[in-house]
Scaffold this active site. Structure first.
Site, mmCIF file in Angstrom:
data_model
loop_
_atom_site.group_PDB
_atom_site.id
_atom_site.type_symbol
_atom_site.label_atom_id
_atom_site.label_comp_id
_atom_site.label_asym_id
_atom_site.label_seq_id
_atom_site.Cartn_x
_atom_site.Cartn_y
_atom_site.Cartn_z
ATOM 1 N N GLU A 174 -33.080 66.339 64.976
ATOM 2 C CA GLU A 174 -32.623 67.632 64.475
ATOM 3 C C GLU A 174 -33.191 68.807 65.267
ATOM 4 O O GLU A 174 -33.142 69.958 64.820
ATOM 5 C CB GLU A 174 -32.996 67.758 62.994
ATOM 6 C CG GLU A 174 -32.390 66.685 62.114
ATOM 7 C CD GLU A 174 -30.937 66.946 61.746
ATOM 8 O OE1 GLU A 174 -30.601 68.072 61.370
ATOM 9 O OE2 GLU A 174 -30.125 65.993 61.842
ATOM 10 N N HIS A 250 -35.582 70.177 56.480
ATOM 11 C CA HIS A 250 -36.262 70.258 57.773
ATOM 12 C C HIS A 250 -37.684 70.769 57.553
ATOM 13 O O HIS A 250 -37.954 71.479 56.583
ATOM 14 C CB HIS A 250 -35.553 71.225 58.731
ATOM 15 C CG HIS A 250 -34.237 70.752 59.230
ATOM 16 N ND1 HIS A 250 -33.128 71.575 59.310
ATOM 17 C CD2 HIS A 250 -33.829 69.550 59.688
ATOM 18 C CE1 HIS A 250 -32.099 70.889 59.790
ATOM 19 N NE2 HIS A 250 -32.506 69.661 60.024
ATOM 20 N N CYS A 371 -34.032 79.435 61.245
ATOM 21 C CA CYS A 371 -32.884 78.597 61.607
ATOM 22 C C CYS A 371 -32.047 79.240 62.704
ATOM 23 O O CYS A 371 -31.438 78.551 63.520
ATOM 24 C CB CYS A 371 -31.990 78.358 60.387
ATOM 25 S SG CYS A 371 -32.661 77.220 59.171
#
EC number: 3.5.3.23
Length: 448
Positions: A174, A250, A371
């Site tokens: 990721e 995450h 993000c």
């Protein structure tokens, strides 16, 4: 030689919508099917980029992707003209059309993992595009991500690019959302911190029971090998599976690090004391005075952290050695979180100031300030070798805001995704954007 941490923020794409595609992401699921405002989303992101640039931070921009992804739909058996492919998908498999329209590439913390030249064996900055194979709508991003990064960081003397890892569950990757780098100075050797949710091959590591662990230990180890990192310059840590099951999909939803500091929640990791000791020891070898700032669960719960995105913030170093925390408005709206931050900044510690930004459009889809940015540590020579078209300036900000105003809709619902005109609007906008950013041909419609 001077060195910098450059934040490359993702530019929100024209098809920004609330598809509710990310199982395990509380905000994404809770706002599913609401109408979005792509224009407002893009302008909010650009306003943050401009503000950081004006504060003296090095700031860049990373282009969005072509959506809907008609080629992806063709691979799934839809045929005909582009308009017919979209119309058939809307009629026969609307969830696939929604996935093919996702603007999730805006969250460029997931675009790649980046290791600076001071850490790598060959002295180049290394990029590995993330395969994002846990979610279909994100798994289709990495080919274009690789082309865009290649156009931004094209000088092979300074930059090395690696293809995404094999797109299988064992190597779920990721990107930088689970990677942090600690160092004394950005141009000096540091320690790269990889956080994983599970191991694919070693059952000694516990796994979450409700939501998927998206990053594997094996993926993190593979990236470290590809980048030529030294064993003494790497620390692996496991995310607490209990917080993954509470919506911490995450690591950057529960911890953020920069320079010599790690800001984290008490429940973020397994074996926290052992992990901190390893970080402390390895950073001491490179002359770094590592500090950890633990937020106790008694002050801020995991639910508070998930709903406010306290840790999905940007932790930025200032010239005087203090740090600035960039947080979304949702932190100010949460009484416990805001009280904690007020106490933190008044305590005389490392984090001296908090700045609040309105990123509601991104937040409602599950992505905060952290993000939206990919961090790249560069020395002066390397920064000069970056495509200058992607470095934020006042004129570029003006061009991009005018571009958004010209091309973006101010309302988008699920039914709008079935409109073939949306694809034409997106392609027209992106073709113009590649000229603004001087990227060349990076999108499939420009290449094929």
């Amino acid at each position: 030689m001077k060195s910098y941490e450059v934040n490359f923020d993702g530019l929100v794409g024209p098809t920004h919508n609330y598809g509710g595609l990310s199982y395990g992401n509380v905000a994404s699921q809770s706002n599913s099917q609401q109408s979005s405002n792509p224009k407002e989303a893009a302008l909010q992101g650009l306003a943050k980029m401009k503000a950081l640039m004006e504060m003296g931070f090095q700031q860049g921009v990373l282009a969005p992707q072509e959506r809907p992804d008609v080629a992806a739909l063709r691979r799934l058996g839809f045929s005909g003209t582009d308009a017919q492919v979209i119309e058939r998908a809307a009629k026969e498999a609307m969830p696939l059309l929604v996935a093919s329209c996702s603007a999730s590439s805006m969250w460029v913390a997931n675009a790649a993992t980046v290791s600076p030249s001071a850490d790598t064996a060959d002295g180049r900055v290394h990029f590995t595009a993330a395969n994002l194979n846990c979610k279909y709508h994100r798994s289709i991003e990495h080919p274009t991500t690789s082309r865009v990064l290649g156009a931004m960081f094209a000088n092979q003397q300074h930059f090395a690019h690696h293809a995404a890892l094999p797109a299988v569950a064992q190597f779920g990757d990721e990107g930088a959302a689970n990677h942090t780098r600690f160092c004394r100075e950005y141009g000096e050797a540091g320690v790269e911190f990889f956080v994983f949710g599970r191991s694919a091959f070693d059952n000694r590591y516990p796994a979450p029971q409700k939501y998927p662990a998206r990053q594997t230990l094996e993926a993190s180890q593979a990236v470290a090998r590809l980048h030529g990192l030294r064993d003494e310059g790497v620390v692996y840590a496991q995310q607490n599976p209990g917080v993954i099951d509470q919506g911490v999909f995450h690591n950057d939803v529960i911890a953020v690090g920069n320079g010599e500091a790690l800001f984290y929640h008490e429940d973020a990791f397994l074996d926290t004391e052992q992990m901190l000791a390893e970080l402390q020891g390895k950073l001491a070898r490179v002359g770094s005075n590592f500090q950890s700032i633990c937020v106790p669960r008694s002050a801020v719960t995991v639910d508070d952290a998930v709903r406010s995105y306290l840790f999905n913030s940007q932790l930025l170093s200032r010239p005087d050695g203090s740090m600035l925390l960039i947080v979304p408005q949702e932190c100010q709206a949460n009484e416990r979180v805001w009280n904690y931050l007020q106490g933190l900044t008044s305590s005389g510690g490392l984090i001296r100031e908090v700045k609040v930004f309105d990123l509601k459009q991104s937040m409602q889809n599950g992505g905060g300030p952290a993000c939206l940015r990919l961090r790249v540590a560069l020395n002066e020579t390397e920064l000069a070798a970056v495509n200058p078209g992607v470095i934020m300036t006042a004129p570029l900000y003006g061009s991009l805001t005018a571009w958004v105003e010209k091309h973006y809709r101010d309302r988008l619902s699920e039914t709008d995704l079935a409109d073939p005109q949306l694809l034409l609007e997106c392609r027209t906008a992106l073709d113009e954007l590649t000229q603004i950013l001087k990227l060349g041909a990076v999108y499939p419609f420009q290449i094929n």
